[in-house]
Every structure is written in C-alpha cells, then in structure tokens.
Write a protein that holds these residues in place. Structure first.
Motif, mmCIF file in Angstrom:
data_model
loop_
_atom_site.group_PDB
_atom_site.id
_atom_site.type_symbol
_atom_site.label_atom_id
_atom_site.label_comp_id
_atom_site.label_asym_id
_atom_site.label_seq_id
_atom_site.Cartn_x
_atom_site.Cartn_y
_atom_site.Cartn_z
ATOM 1 N N THR A 185 0.820 -1.197 0.000
ATOM 2 C CA THR A 185 0.000 0.000 0.000
ATOM 3 C C THR A 185 0.861 1.255 0.000
ATOM 4 O O THR A 185 1.831 1.335 0.754
ATOM 5 N N GLU A 186 0.518 2.220 -0.845
ATOM 6 C CA GLU A 186 1.195 3.512 -0.819
ATOM 7 C C GLU A 186 0.651 4.277 0.377
ATOM 8 O O GLU A 186 -0.551 4.502 0.487
ATOM 9 N N ASP A 187 1.523 4.663 1.290
ATOM 10 C CA ASP A 187 1.113 5.366 2.503
ATOM 11 C C ASP A 187 2.002 6.596 2.661
ATOM 12 O O ASP A 187 3.180 6.476 2.964
ATOM 13 N N TYR A 188 1.413 7.759 2.432
ATOM 14 C CA TYR A 188 2.194 8.999 2.486
ATOM 15 C C TYR A 188 2.250 9.577 3.892
ATOM 16 O O TYR A 188 2.903 10.587 4.122
ATOM 17 N N ASP A 189 1.564 8.936 4.848
ATOM 18 C CA ASP A 189 1.526 9.430 6.226
ATOM 19 C C ASP A 189 2.359 8.611 7.194
ATOM 20 O O ASP A 189 2.586 9.042 8.318
ATOM 21 N N PHE A 243 11.704 -2.393 -5.460
ATOM 22 C CA PHE A 243 11.674 -1.575 -4.248
ATOM 23 C C PHE A 243 11.474 -0.108 -4.600
ATOM 24 O O PHE A 243 12.105 0.400 -5.533
ATOM 25 N N GLU A 244 10.602 0.553 -3.857
ATOM 26 C CA GLU A 244 10.377 1.993 -4.012
ATOM 27 C C GLU A 244 11.104 2.712 -2.888
ATOM 28 O O GLU A 244 11.028 2.306 -1.730
ATOM 29 N N TRP A 245 11.794 3.789 -3.246
ATOM 30 C CA TRP A 245 12.585 4.560 -2.292
ATOM 31 C C TRP A 245 12.090 5.995 -2.262
ATOM 32 O O TRP A 245 11.719 6.547 -3.293
ATOM 33 N N ASN A 246 12.108 6.600 -1.081
ATOM 34 C CA ASN A 246 11.763 8.005 -0.937
ATOM 35 C C ASN A 246 12.262 8.476 0.419
ATOM 36 O O ASN A 246 12.728 7.667 1.230
ATOM 37 N N TYR A 247 12.118 9.767 0.678
ATOM 38 C CA TYR A 247 12.518 10.290 1.982
ATOM 39 C C TYR A 247 11.495 9.876 3.027
ATOM 40 O O TYR A 247 10.293 9.907 2.760
ATOM 41 N N PRO A 248 11.942 9.478 4.216
ATOM 42 C CA PRO A 248 11.006 9.068 5.267
ATOM 43 C C PRO A 248 10.035 10.198 5.629
ATOM 44 O O PRO A 248 10.416 11.373 5.624
ATOM 45 N N VAL A 249 8.796 9.845 5.931
ATOM 46 C CA VAL A 249 7.774 10.809 6.341
ATOM 47 C C VAL A 249 8.247 11.570 7.568
ATOM 48 O O VAL A 249 8.102 12.791 7.648
ATOM 49 N N GLU A 250 8.824 10.858 8.513
ATOM 50 C CA GLU A 250 9.316 11.459 9.764
ATOM 51 C C GLU A 250 10.304 12.584 9.458
ATOM 52 O O GLU A 250 10.281 13.639 10.067
ATOM 53 N N GLN A 251 11.162 12.368 8.461
ATOM 54 C CA GLN A 251 12.178 13.343 8.076
ATOM 55 C C GLN A 251 11.513 14.528 7.362
ATOM 56 O O GLN A 251 11.890 15.674 7.582
ATOM 57 N N GLN A 252 10.505 14.258 6.527
ATOM 58 C CA GLN A 252 9.827 15.320 5.774
ATOM 59 C C GLN A 252 9.063 16.255 6.707
ATOM 60 O O GLN A 252 9.046 17.458 6.504
ATOM 61 N N THR A 253 8.404 15.716 7.716
ATOM 62 C CA THR A 253 7.588 16.527 8.629
ATOM 63 C C THR A 253 8.429 17.250 9.664
ATOM 64 O O THR A 253 7.963 18.173 10.292
ATOM 65 N N ALA A 254 9.679 16.816 9.852
ATOM 66 C CA ALA A 254 10.558 17.444 10.851
ATOM 67 C C ALA A 254 11.135 18.761 10.340
ATOM 68 O O ALA A 254 11.587 19.584 11.103
ATOM 69 N N ASP A 255 11.120 18.962 9.008
ATOM 70 C CA ASP A 255 11.696 20.180 8.421
ATOM 71 C C ASP A 255 10.830 21.400 8.645
ATOM 72 O O ASP A 255 9.699 21.392 8.858
#
Length: 162
Positions: free
Chosen positions: A37-41, A150-162
């Motif tokens: 599942t794609e989960d952006y949260d 495999f799909e790669w992206n920046y972690p949500v935790e890292q994105q919301t910390a900015d």
C-alpha cells in the motif's frame, strides 16, 4: 495495418492493460503482480517475510498497522520491527526461479536476513542520500515470489521534521 503502427498499438495496450511500476524488478518474473500500500503518512516500521525453500511472501508494517501480506501462502515467518527513526537503506538478494533470500540493512547499521542467499545476486538502494524503503512490488506464483522491486523516498518522519 503497417508493422510500426501495429507494434506501437500493442505496446500501448500492454502498458494500459498491465501493472505499471517505475523501478527495476529483480528475478525472472511471471505470475500475479503485487504492491504494498502507498502510505504517504507513515513510514515502514516493520517487515514480515515468510520462506521455505524460497521466499513465499512479504508484509510491511506502516506506522502501527500491518499491511496485507503479499505473495504465496505457507512458509515460516520471520518478523522485524524497526526502531524509531530507523529505515531500510539497502536490500541484497538472490533468486533462481523464485526469490531465494534477502538481506535488508538499515540506516542504523542493522541487517536482517531472510531465506538463503543462493543463486543470482542483486543489490538495490536509493538513488539519493537520506532516502529509505517506502514500498515493495513484484510478481508471485503459487510457490513464492518470482520477482521483486523496491520503491525509495525520503522518510515521512524526516519530511515533517523540516
């Protein structure tokens, strides 16, 4: 119909009618397509892999919830829970007719092994520093996983910390 137009039409129909993915798949392929599942949260916080003579299925944990198990039934299941702020940055695996095994390594230097690393080897990692595993896709048959990507992206935790 002339041959170039016929080939273009067949290619277009194949792309529209079949599953699409942007990344590379490892393994001989064939069978039924799957994708986590794609989960952006939520980030991937855990992983379950079932294996016997080959890798049967994979299941990711997104936040506090387990996604649907993807692949064939059976096998012995191993479970890994990631620590806070930990994410998968490299996957090494091996396949024959089916995926035989995988090793997943994290940004905190931990590695987890599933199945046996025998056969044709592959290695997958993100293209950008700081990215981690956010999804798994591939194809499976009655006995197990026949290809994996495999799909790669920046972690949500890292994105919301900015």
């Amino acid at each position: 119909m002339r041959q170039p137009e016929a080939m273009l039409l067949l290619l277009t129909l194949a792309l529209l009618g079949g599953p699409t993915w942007a990344g590379k798949m490892y393994g001989p392929g064939g069978g039924k397509y799957f994708s986590t599942t794609e989960d952006y949260d939520h980030d991937i916080t855990g992983l379950r892999v079932s294996s016997a003579l080959m890798v049967k299925s994979v299941q990711v944990r997104l936040g506090d919830s387990w996604d649907v198990k993807q692949g064939a039934s059976g096998g012995q299941t191993q479970e890994v829970i990631l620590e806070q702020g930990e994410y998968i940055i490299k996957v090494v695996g091996a396949f024959k007719v089916f995926l035989q095994g995988m090793a997943l390594c994290t940004n905190k230097g931990r590695c987890f092994y599933f199945g046996k690393l025998e056969g044709n080897f592959f290695s997958a990692s993100p293209s950008q520093e700081g990215q981690g595993l956010v999804g798994i896709y591939g194809e499976y048959g009655l006995l197990g996983i026949k290809s994996i990507g495999f799909e790669w992206n920046y972690p949500v935790e890292q994105q919301t910390a900015d």
